[in-house]
Design a protein around this motif. Sequence first.
Motif, PDB file in Angstrom:
ATOM      1  N   GLN A 129       1.649  -1.200  -0.041  1.00 11.21           N
ATOM      2  CA  GLN A 129      -0.218  -0.017  -0.312  1.00 11.21           C
ATOM      3  C   GLN A 129       0.792   1.525  -0.353  1.00 11.21           C
ATOM      4  O   GLN A 129       0.190   2.684  -0.117  1.00 11.21           O
ATOM      5  CB  GLN A 129      -1.090  -0.036   1.339  1.00 11.21           C
ATOM      6  N   GLU A 130       1.836   1.026   0.308  1.00 11.69           N
ATOM      7  CA  GLU A 130       3.076   2.113   0.105  1.00 11.69           C
ATOM      8  C   GLU A 130       4.074   2.074  -1.245  1.00 11.69           C
ATOM      9  O   GLU A 130       5.042   1.692  -1.202  1.00 11.69           O
ATOM     10  CB  GLU A 130       3.969   2.591   1.546  1.00 11.69           C
ATOM     11  N   PRO A 131       3.930   2.407  -2.204  1.00 11.98           N
ATOM     12  CA  PRO A 131       3.852   2.228  -3.269  1.00 11.98           C
ATOM     13  C   PRO A 131       5.351   3.917  -3.766  1.00 11.98           C
ATOM     14  O   PRO A 131       6.711   3.096  -3.929  1.00 11.98           O
ATOM     15  CB  PRO A 131       3.195   2.950  -4.824  1.00 11.98           C
ATOM     16  N   ASP A 132       5.578   4.416  -2.469  1.00 16.44           N
ATOM     17  CA  ASP A 132       7.089   5.357  -2.768  1.00 16.44           C
ATOM     18  C   ASP A 132       8.189   4.159  -1.550  1.00 16.44           C
ATOM     19  O   ASP A 132       9.433   4.961  -1.517  1.00 16.44           O
ATOM     20  CB  ASP A 132       6.129   6.810  -2.033  1.00 16.44           C
ATOM     21  N   HIS A 133       7.171   3.219  -1.391  1.00 19.67           N
ATOM     22  CA  HIS A 133       8.495   2.597   0.047  1.00 19.67           C
ATOM     23  C   HIS A 133       9.521   2.073  -1.397  1.00 19.67           C
ATOM     24  O   HIS A 133      10.722   1.472  -1.409  1.00 19.67           O
ATOM     25  CB  HIS A 133       7.789   1.338   0.384  1.00 19.67           C
ATOM     26  N   TYR A 134       8.919   1.251  -2.191  1.00 22.92           N
ATOM     27  CA  TYR A 134       9.511   1.317  -3.025  1.00 22.92           C
ATOM     28  C   TYR A 134      10.018   1.481  -4.608  1.00 22.92           C
ATOM     29  O   TYR A 134      11.383   0.678  -5.375  1.00 22.92           O
ATOM     30  CB  TYR A 134       9.219  -0.352  -4.054  1.00 22.92           C
ATOM     31  N   ALA A 135       9.826   2.568  -4.848  1.00 17.22           N
ATOM     32  CA  ALA A 135       9.859   3.503  -6.585  1.00 17.22           C
ATOM     33  C   ALA A 135      11.673   4.012  -5.717  1.00 17.22           C
ATOM     34  O   ALA A 135      11.705   4.620  -4.701  1.00 17.22           O
ATOM     35  CB  ALA A 135       9.247   4.694  -6.125  1.00 17.22           C
ATOM     36  N   VAL A 136      12.147   4.298  -6.942  1.00 17.72           N
ATOM     37  CA  VAL A 136      13.265   4.726  -6.952  1.00 17.72           C
ATOM     38  C   VAL A 136      13.489   6.291  -8.207  1.00 17.72           C
ATOM     39  O   VAL A 136      12.893   5.805  -9.162  1.00 17.72           O
ATOM     40  CB  VAL A 136      14.582   4.275  -8.048  1.00 17.72           C
ATOM     41  N   ASP A 137      13.597   7.190  -7.251  1.00 15.55           N
ATOM     42  CA  ASP A 137      13.279   8.198  -7.767  1.00 15.55           C
ATOM     43  C   ASP A 137      14.444   8.735  -9.266  1.00 15.55           C
ATOM     44  O   ASP A 137      15.390   8.905  -8.030  1.00 15.55           O
ATOM     45  CB  ASP A 137      13.206   9.878  -6.802  1.00 15.55           C
ATOM     46  N   LEU A 138      14.380   8.742  -9.949  1.00 15.09           N
ATOM     47  CA  LEU A 138      15.578   8.745 -11.290  1.00 15.09           C
ATOM     48  C   LEU A 138      16.319  10.350 -10.900  1.00 15.09           C
ATOM     49  O   LEU A 138      16.973  10.765 -11.448  1.00 15.09           O
ATOM     50  CB  LEU A 138      15.454   8.726 -12.292  1.00 15.09           C
ATOM     51  N   PHE A 139      14.810  11.390 -11.087  1.00 16.73           N
ATOM     52  CA  PHE A 139      15.039  13.114 -11.542  1.00 16.73           C
ATOM     53  C   PHE A 139      15.003  13.585 -10.070  1.00 16.73           C
ATOM     54  O   PHE A 139      14.180  14.694  -9.370  1.00 16.73           O
ATOM     55  CB  PHE A 139      13.714  13.364 -11.945  1.00 16.73           C
ATOM     56  N   LYS A 140      15.110  12.809  -8.827  1.00 22.46           N
ATOM     57  CA  LYS A 140      15.087  13.417  -7.584  1.00 22.46           C
ATOM     58  C   LYS A 140      15.856  15.087  -7.786  1.00 22.46           C
ATOM     59  O   LYS A 140      15.501  15.558  -6.450  1.00 22.46           O
ATOM     60  CB  LYS A 140      15.581  12.572  -5.918  1.00 22.46           C
ATOM     61  N   ASP A 141      16.728  14.976  -7.622  1.00 18.47           N
ATOM     62  CA  ASP A 141      18.039  16.300  -7.945  1.00 18.47           C
ATOM     63  C   ASP A 141      17.235  17.568  -8.772  1.00 18.47           C
ATOM     64  O   ASP A 141      17.527  17.716  -8.827  1.00 18.47           O
ATOM     65  CB  ASP A 141      19.418  16.063  -8.349  1.00 18.47           C
ATOM     66  N   GLU A 142      16.334  17.289 -10.068  1.00 15.01           N
ATOM     67  CA  GLU A 142      16.254  18.409 -10.574  1.00 15.01           C
ATOM     68  C   GLU A 142      14.676  18.850 -10.543  1.00 15.01           C
ATOM     69  O   GLU A 142      13.969  19.247 -11.199  1.00 15.01           O
ATOM     70  CB  GLU A 142      16.041  16.500 -12.243  1.00 15.01           C
ATOM     71  N   ARG A 143      14.026  18.082  -9.474  1.00 14.55           N
ATOM     72  CA  ARG A 143      12.439  17.926  -8.805  1.00 14.55           C
ATOM     73  C   ARG A 143      12.841  18.986  -8.227  1.00 14.55           C
ATOM     74  O   ARG A 143      13.184  18.824  -7.086  1.00 14.55           O
ATOM     75  CB  ARG A 143      11.739  17.020  -8.803  1.00 14.55           C
ATOM     76  N   LYS A 144      11.960  20.236  -8.275  1.00 14.92           N
ATOM     77  CA  LYS A 144      11.526  21.090  -7.259  1.00 14.92           C
ATOM     78  C   LYS A 144      10.071  21.172  -7.160  1.00 14.92           C
ATOM     79  O   LYS A 144       9.903  22.563  -7.443  1.00 14.92           O
ATOM     80  CB  LYS A 144      12.709  22.453  -7.389  1.00 14.92           C
TER      81      LYS A 144
END
Length: 169
Positions: free
Chosen positions: A42-57
Amino acid sequence: MHSYIGFLLPIHMKINVIKKSFSFFMPVLLLIVLSGCEKKYQEPDHYAVDLFKDERKEGKAYIMNEEECFDGSELVIASSNVKLADSSKGRGKAFFLYKVKSGKILKTIRDSVENYPFMFLSDQKLKLRNDSIYLYLKKLEGFRFIAAERNLKYQWLKAAPVYPVKKDK
């Protein structure tokens, strides 16, 4: 009458005792097992890998300064007679129509004279002031039905805030 001792009970009597205790303890055991399960799916963010975490503001919009607004506009007007004429808030995509009664043209790309009063469209609600402000406008893109009905030619320059007119000393 026969008297039976616990382990010497006939098989049909043993089965009845087992059925009664099984029907009582099975739901309790099932509730204990199910309540102990952790649902990580139920927590999809737990497994997600954010490839653009440095670019997202998130939450930070780009705001143009006065020079960028002036350079990016096709028509710049200094006016103190701007009023909200209409809005579509709550009826689909929100846009706002503003009416300019008078003003001084500071920049135009076209060699034309603008007749007052005229209206322009904005995707955002502008924070109008009581004193004179700069209007940074560009040619209207889209909204052809509204443009024909309201005789609109211009829209507010996106990412441009409302700047007050600076008075020279």
